[in-house]
Motif scaffolding. Structure first.
Motif, PDB file in Angstrom:
ATOM      1  N   GLY A   1       2.741 -12.643 -21.132  1.00 25.69           N
ATOM      2  CA  GLY A   1       2.026 -13.701 -21.871  1.00 25.69           C
ATOM      3  C   GLY A   1       2.531 -15.030 -21.451  1.00 25.69           C
ATOM      4  N   GLU A   2       3.196 -15.246 -20.404  1.00 25.76           N
ATOM      5  CA  GLU A   2       3.598 -16.758 -20.037  1.00 25.76           C
ATOM      6  C   GLU A   2       2.695 -17.041 -19.116  1.00 25.76           C
ATOM      7  OE1 GLU A   2       7.258 -15.387 -18.397  1.00 25.76           O
ATOM      8  OE2 GLU A   2       8.491 -15.319 -20.178  1.00 25.76           O
ATOM      9  N   VAL A   3       2.464 -18.393 -19.114  1.00 26.87           N
ATOM     10  CA  VAL A   3       1.967 -19.237 -18.031  1.00 26.87           C
ATOM     11  C   VAL A   3       2.464 -19.277 -16.812  1.00 26.87           C
ATOM     12  CG1 VAL A   3       0.746 -21.527 -17.422  1.00 26.87           C
ATOM     13  CG2 VAL A   3       1.155 -20.674 -19.974  1.00 26.87           C
ATOM     14  N   ASP A   4       1.659 -18.628 -15.616  1.00 25.73           N
ATOM     15  CA  ASP A   4       2.218 -18.279 -14.248  1.00 25.73           C
ATOM     16  C   ASP A   4       1.395 -18.687 -13.312  1.00 25.73           C
ATOM     17  OD1 ASP A   4       3.915 -17.271 -12.647  1.00 25.73           O
ATOM     18  OD2 ASP A   4       4.153 -15.475 -13.282  1.00 25.73           O
ATOM     19  N   GLY A   5       1.578 -18.632 -12.087  1.00 25.05           N
ATOM     20  CA  GLY A   5       0.666 -19.037 -10.957  1.00 25.05           C
ATOM     21  C   GLY A   5       1.404 -20.241 -10.046  1.00 25.05           C
ATOM     22  N   PHE A   6       0.625 -20.142  -8.795  1.00 28.02           N
ATOM     23  CA  PHE A   6       1.022 -21.047  -7.785  1.00 28.02           C
ATOM     24  C   PHE A   6       1.117 -22.694  -8.506  1.00 28.02           C
ATOM     25  CE2 PHE A   6       0.193 -23.928  -4.221  1.00 28.02           C
ATOM     26  CZ  PHE A   6       1.320 -23.926  -3.622  1.00 28.02           C
ATOM     27  N   GLY A   7      -0.066 -22.940  -9.174  1.00 33.43           N
ATOM     28  CA  GLY A   7      -0.189 -24.404  -9.531  1.00 33.43           C
ATOM     29  C   GLY A   7       0.873 -24.630 -10.794  1.00 33.43           C
ATOM     30  N   ILE A   8       1.028 -23.613 -11.590  1.00 34.74           N
ATOM     31  CA  ILE A   8       2.212 -23.766 -12.564  1.00 34.74           C
ATOM     32  C   ILE A   8       3.565 -23.710 -11.976  1.00 34.74           C
ATOM     33  CG2 ILE A   8       3.103 -22.493 -14.474  1.00 34.74           C
ATOM     34  CD1 ILE A   8       0.218 -23.705 -15.161  1.00 34.74           C
ATOM     35  N   ALA A   9       3.870 -23.064 -10.853  1.00 31.01           N
ATOM     36  CA  ALA A   9       5.143 -22.912 -10.302  1.00 31.01           C
ATOM     37  C   ALA A   9       5.482 -24.422  -9.663  1.00 31.01           C
ATOM     38  CB  ALA A   9       5.218 -21.729  -9.021  1.00 31.01           C
ATOM     39  N   LEU A  10       4.529 -25.086  -9.064  1.00 31.48           N
ATOM     40  CA  LEU A  10       4.283 -26.442  -8.387  1.00 31.48           C
ATOM     41  C   LEU A  10       4.680 -27.160  -9.682  1.00 31.48           C
ATOM     42  CD1 LEU A  10       3.990 -28.047  -5.835  1.00 31.48           C
ATOM     43  CD2 LEU A  10       1.640 -28.173  -6.368  1.00 31.48           C
ATOM     44  N   ILE A  11       4.178 -27.345 -10.557  1.00 38.86           N
ATOM     45  CA  ILE A  11       4.297 -28.416 -11.674  1.00 38.86           C
ATOM     46  C   ILE A  11       5.810 -28.183 -12.142  1.00 38.86           C
ATOM     47  CG2 ILE A  11       3.245 -27.273 -13.646  1.00 38.86           C
ATOM     48  CD1 ILE A  11       3.007 -30.651 -12.863  1.00 38.86           C
ATOM     49  N   LYS A  12       6.075 -26.885 -12.551  1.00 38.32           N
ATOM     50  CA  LYS A  12       7.546 -26.690 -13.026  1.00 38.32           C
ATOM     51  C   LYS A  12       8.632 -27.126 -11.978  1.00 38.32           C
ATOM     52  CE  LYS A  12       6.575 -22.606 -15.705  1.00 38.32           C
ATOM     53  NZ  LYS A  12       6.787 -20.939 -15.845  1.00 38.32           N
ATOM     54  N   ALA A  13       8.492 -26.889 -10.636  1.00 39.93           N
ATOM     55  CA  ALA A  13       9.281 -27.423  -9.588  1.00 39.93           C
ATOM     56  C   ALA A  13       9.377 -28.922  -9.691  1.00 39.93           C
ATOM     57  CB  ALA A  13       8.961 -26.884  -8.305  1.00 39.93           C
ATOM     58  N   ILE A  14       8.214 -29.614  -9.843  1.00 36.27           N
ATOM     59  CA  ILE A  14       8.359 -31.032  -9.712  1.00 36.27           C
ATOM     60  C   ILE A  14       8.954 -31.645 -11.079  1.00 36.27           C
ATOM     61  CG2 ILE A  14       6.712 -33.277 -10.043  1.00 36.27           C
ATOM     62  CD1 ILE A  14       4.565 -31.501  -8.422  1.00 36.27           C
ATOM     63  N   ALA A  15       8.647 -31.013 -12.160  1.00 39.51           N
ATOM     64  CA  ALA A  15       9.277 -31.280 -13.261  1.00 39.51           C
ATOM     65  C   ALA A  15      10.781 -31.166 -13.294  1.00 39.51           C
ATOM     66  CB  ALA A  15       8.702 -30.847 -14.605  1.00 39.51           C
ATOM     67  N   LYS A  16      11.282 -30.094 -12.697  1.00 41.69           N
ATOM     68  CA  LYS A  16      12.883 -29.768 -12.609  1.00 41.69           C
ATOM     69  C   LYS A  16      13.258 -31.077 -11.549  1.00 41.69           C
ATOM     70  CE  LYS A  16      16.089 -26.559 -11.422  1.00 41.69           C
ATOM     71  NZ  LYS A  16      16.268 -25.221 -10.808  1.00 41.69           N
ATOM     72  N   GLN A  17      12.767 -31.201 -10.574  1.00 42.05           N
ATOM     73  CA  GLN A  17      12.835 -32.322  -9.613  1.00 42.05           C
ATOM     74  C   GLN A  17      13.298 -33.656 -10.295  1.00 42.05           C
ATOM     75  OE1 GLN A  17      14.263 -31.998  -6.496  1.00 42.05           O
ATOM     76  NE2 GLN A  17      14.592 -34.052  -6.277  1.00 42.05           N
ATOM     77  N   GLU A  18      12.131 -33.811 -10.923  1.00 39.86           N
ATOM     78  CA  GLU A  18      12.049 -35.198 -11.607  1.00 39.86           C
ATOM     79  C   GLU A  18      12.606 -35.419 -13.009  1.00 39.86           C
ATOM     80  OE1 GLU A  18      10.953 -38.021  -9.989  1.00 39.86           O
ATOM     81  OE2 GLU A  18      10.550 -36.734  -8.257  1.00 39.86           O
ATOM     82  N   GLY A  19      13.176 -34.431 -13.488  1.00 39.71           N
ATOM     83  CA  GLY A  19      13.788 -34.354 -14.880  1.00 39.71           C
ATOM     84  C   GLY A  19      12.877 -34.603 -16.158  1.00 39.71           C
TER      85      GLY A  19
END
Length: 166
Positions: A50-68
């Protein structure tokens, strides 16, 4: 909305880029509200947990992690997201996939595309095969509401009758 009709999907990376230069407290990272729809695999969907997932979601998560940044996902139908973004609604900061059109660029800031997608035309088995745009004039054509295919039809085939669906 599905992504079967999107011509180009644009990255959240470039949409978030201007935000990364804003003063952000190291104690309280800025929270970015990311709109999504859960019926667009492999780009956006809810997984078995039931978690949000997918390529676009993974990309935004990676950007958020990188940018804080922190992220809050908000499931929203595309037509509502589009209106919110175009009208400057501050409830939504980013959508993970928005196809570029010159009309949309008047009110939205686009990043670099991370996927290229095509518009597909489907027809009934017994109907004639369209060979040109002229064959679509004066026809009822099913389109995703507020999608690029809808915009395209209104702009390039005004004689056709769009039938918007969710």
């Amino acid at each position: 909305m599905t992504f079967n009709t999107l011509k180009a999907l644009l990255s959240c990376a470039m949409l978030l880029w201007p935000l990364s230069s804003q003063a952000v407290s190291p104690i309280e990272p800025r929270t970015i509200v990311v709109a999504y729809e859960d019926d667009s695999p492999p780009y956006m969907f809810k997984n078995q947990r039931g978690e949000v997932d997918g390529f676009g979601i993974a990309l935004i998560k990676a950007i958020a992690k990188q940018e804080g940044f922190k992220i809050r996902f908000k499931e929203t139908p595309w037509r509502n997201t589009r209106l919110a973004l175009e009208q400057g609604d501050t409830e939504i900061d980013v959508h993970t996939a928005v196809g570029y059109t010159s009309r949309r660029a008047e009110s939205l800031e686009f990043g670099v595309p991370y996927v290229k997608d095509e518009i597909a035309l489907f027809r009934r088995k017994n109907s004639p095969v369209p060979t040109s745009i002229d064959d679509l004039r004066n026809k009822k054509i099913l389109v995703l509401d507020s999608d690029m295919s809808h915009d395209y039809l209104l702009k390039y085939i005004p004689e056709a009758e769009p039938v918007p669906v969710d």
